[in-house]
Structures are given as C-alpha cells and as structure tokens.
Design a protein around this motif. Structure first.
Motif, mmCIF file in Angstrom:
data_model
loop_
_atom_site.group_PDB
_atom_site.id
_atom_site.type_symbol
_atom_site.label_atom_id
_atom_site.label_comp_id
_atom_site.label_asym_id
_atom_site.label_seq_id
_atom_site.Cartn_x
_atom_site.Cartn_y
_atom_site.Cartn_z
ATOM 1 N N SER A 186 0.087 8.120 3.538
ATOM 2 C CA SER A 186 0.949 7.024 3.966
ATOM 3 C C SER A 186 0.617 5.816 3.104
ATOM 4 N N SER A 187 1.649 5.136 2.595
ATOM 5 C CA SER A 187 1.453 3.988 1.716
ATOM 6 C C SER A 187 2.511 2.933 2.022
ATOM 7 N N TYR A 188 2.088 1.713 2.174
ATOM 8 C CA TYR A 188 3.058 0.638 2.356
ATOM 9 C C TYR A 188 3.794 0.379 1.047
ATOM 10 N N ASP A 189 4.992 -0.191 1.149
ATOM 11 C CA ASP A 189 5.780 -0.474 -0.056
ATOM 12 C C ASP A 189 5.072 -1.440 -0.998
ATOM 13 N N PHE A 190 4.148 -2.243 -0.493
ATOM 14 C CA PHE A 190 3.410 -3.190 -1.341
ATOM 15 C C PHE A 190 2.096 -2.594 -1.847
ATOM 16 N N GLN A 191 1.864 -1.328 -1.563
ATOM 17 C CA GLN A 191 0.675 -0.653 -2.081
ATOM 18 C C GLN A 191 1.086 0.190 -3.291
ATOM 19 N N ALA A 192 1.093 1.519 -3.150
ATOM 20 C CA ALA A 192 1.289 2.346 -4.343
ATOM 21 C C ALA A 192 2.171 3.576 -4.138
ATOM 22 N N PRO A 193 3.293 3.479 -3.423
ATOM 23 C CA PRO A 193 4.087 4.705 -3.260
ATOM 24 C C PRO A 193 4.586 5.269 -4.587
ATOM 25 N N GLU A 194 4.844 4.399 -5.555
ATOM 26 C CA GLU A 194 5.327 4.877 -6.860
ATOM 27 C C GLU A 194 4.267 5.712 -7.579
ATOM 28 N N MET A 195 2.991 5.333 -7.439
ATOM 29 C CA MET A 195 1.923 6.112 -8.061
ATOM 30 C C MET A 195 1.900 7.530 -7.491
ATOM 31 N N TYR A 196 2.075 7.646 -6.177
ATOM 32 C CA TYR A 196 2.086 8.974 -5.551
ATOM 33 C C TYR A 196 3.298 9.773 -6.017
ATOM 34 N N GLU A 197 4.441 9.106 -6.095
ATOM 35 C CA GLU A 197 5.643 9.810 -6.566
ATOM 36 C C GLU A 197 5.471 10.294 -8.001
ATOM 37 N N GLU A 198 4.874 9.472 -8.860
ATOM 38 C CA GLU A 198 4.617 9.888 -10.243
ATOM 39 C C GLU A 198 3.683 11.092 -10.306
ATOM 40 N N ALA A 199 2.851 11.264 -9.270
ATOM 41 C CA ALA A 199 1.912 12.391 -9.199
ATOM 42 C C ALA A 199 2.524 13.598 -8.488
ATOM 43 N N GLY A 200 3.825 13.541 -8.197
ATOM 44 C CA GLY A 200 4.499 14.695 -7.598
ATOM 45 C C GLY A 200 4.649 14.669 -6.095
ATOM 46 N N PHE A 201 4.271 13.570 -5.456
ATOM 47 C CA PHE A 201 4.483 13.438 -4.012
ATOM 48 C C PHE A 201 5.945 13.080 -3.758
ATOM 49 N N LYS A 202 6.498 13.582 -2.674
ATOM 50 C CA LYS A 202 7.884 13.305 -2.284
ATOM 51 C C LYS A 202 7.900 12.477 -1.009
ATOM 52 N N ARG A 203 8.825 11.513 -0.964
ATOM 53 C CA ARG A 203 8.982 10.703 0.257
ATOM 54 C C ARG A 203 9.534 11.580 1.370
ATOM 55 N N MET A 204 8.829 11.576 2.491
ATOM 56 C CA MET A 204 9.242 12.357 3.651
ATOM 57 C C MET A 204 9.829 11.477 4.750
ATOM 58 N N ALA A 205 9.342 10.238 4.819
ATOM 59 C CA ALA A 205 9.818 9.311 5.854
ATOM 60 C C ALA A 205 9.538 7.891 5.408
ATOM 61 N N GLU A 206 10.372 6.982 5.893
ATOM 62 C CA GLU A 206 10.167 5.553 5.666
ATOM 63 C C GLU A 206 10.346 4.833 6.994
ATOM 64 N N PHE A 207 9.384 3.996 7.327
ATOM 65 C CA PHE A 207 9.440 3.225 8.561
ATOM 66 C C PHE A 207 9.634 1.764 8.200
ATOM 67 N N GLU A 208 10.858 1.277 8.361
ATOM 68 C CA GLU A 208 11.160 -0.119 8.039
ATOM 69 C C GLU A 208 10.614 -1.028 9.134
ATOM 70 N N GLY A 209 10.206 -2.224 8.718
ATOM 71 C CA GLY A 209 9.659 -3.174 9.685
ATOM 72 C C GLY A 209 8.256 -2.783 10.129
ATOM 73 N N TRP A 210 7.512 -2.151 9.236
ATOM 74 C CA TRP A 210 6.198 -1.603 9.591
ATOM 75 C C TRP A 210 5.176 -2.033 8.573
ATOM 76 N N PRO A 211 4.702 -3.245 8.474
ATOM 77 C CA PRO A 211 4.977 -4.394 9.329
ATOM 78 C C PRO A 211 6.305 -5.068 8.967
ATOM 79 N N GLU A 212 6.652 -6.048 9.747
ATOM 80 C CA GLU A 212 7.915 -6.748 9.562
ATOM 81 C C GLU A 212 8.079 -7.183 8.116
#
Length: 144
Positions: free
Chosen positions: A102-128
């Motif tokens: 799990s990675s917040y949008d201000f952390q490193a989701p792109e790094m995981y995606e570049e390593a072959g991870f796929k987005r499974m879920a997104e929780f908006e407003g988490w935190p606001e």
C-alpha cells in the motif's frame, strides 16, 4: 462475566508483537500453513546508520511489503528500487506468488508500477486530499 472495554491508544511494541503472534497462530491453524517469516533489508551509510528499509513478511505463498523508507537525504539515488528488488527476489526464492503493498499517492506508487506492480484499488480521501493505492505483483516462474 462482565466485560469492560477501555481505551489504550499507546500499545507498546511488545504488546503489538503479542497480538501479531496470536493472529498468526489463528491464521496458521485455520489454513494449515505454518511457513510465516519476516522479510526485510536495510541500507546503511558509511557510518553504519540505517538510511533505508524494506520490511514485511512471507506466508502461505504471499508476501506483504509493510514498510518501505529511504531517508530524505538519500532519495533519488536508487536505494528504494534496490531494496524493492531485493525484497521481490527473496520473496520469489521463498516460493511467493503474489506480493502486495500500500502506498499513498505522495509516496511511491509509480516506483512500484515501474517494478511490475499493478494497481488493485485506490481509496480517495485517505487521508483527505490524497489517495491510498494498493498494488500487487504476481511473480512468474522466471522471477523465482
């Protein structure tokens, strides 16, 4: 028996570890899988200080990367990716088929995606104002 629920918002690391042990015992009993192990790597600077960590576990053919951190002064040098690669490689050696993080949008989701991870879920407003992204990587036989 008269139960009383009381607040305790500052559980100690030892108390949290005890809870983890009880959860693992229950999960292992129910699934018949008793192969849980911690999985972690650190990067140290020239003085031996920890400047980066990838930590999680493997169990029952799955893995969770629970903590990933690189000190601000050392970011952008490839340490995070090196830690992630080491984590994925060791998980594969242990027979893991899927790794999640799990990675917040201000952390490193792109790094995981570049390593072959796929987005499974997104929780908006988490935190606001932000999004918590859950990613998963399925390991192929070639990666093991």
């Amino acid at each position: 028996m008269d139960l009383q629920i009381e607040p305790q918002h500052d559980l100690s690391p030892k108390e949290l570890d005890t809870i983890e042990v009880h959860l693992y015992e229950h999960n292992s009993r129910v699934t018949g899988r008793h192969d849980g192990q911690g999985l972690g790597f650190v990067v140290r600077d020239e003085l031996g200080q920890v400047i980066g960590v990838a930590a999680g576990y493997t169990w029952a053919g799955i893995s969770e990367l629970r903590q990933m951190w690189v000190d601000q002064a050392y970011r952008g040098r490839g340490y995070g990716r090196a830690l992630l690669n080491a984590f994925v490689e060791e998980a594969g050696i242990r027979g893991v088929r899927r790794i999640w993080v799990s990675s917040y949008d201000f952390q490193a989701p792109e790094m995981y995606e570049e390593a072959g991870f796929k987005r499974m879920a997104e929780f908006e407003g988490w935190p606001e104002g932000h999004i918590n992204v859950v990613l998963c990587k399925t390991l192929s036989d070639q990666e093991k």
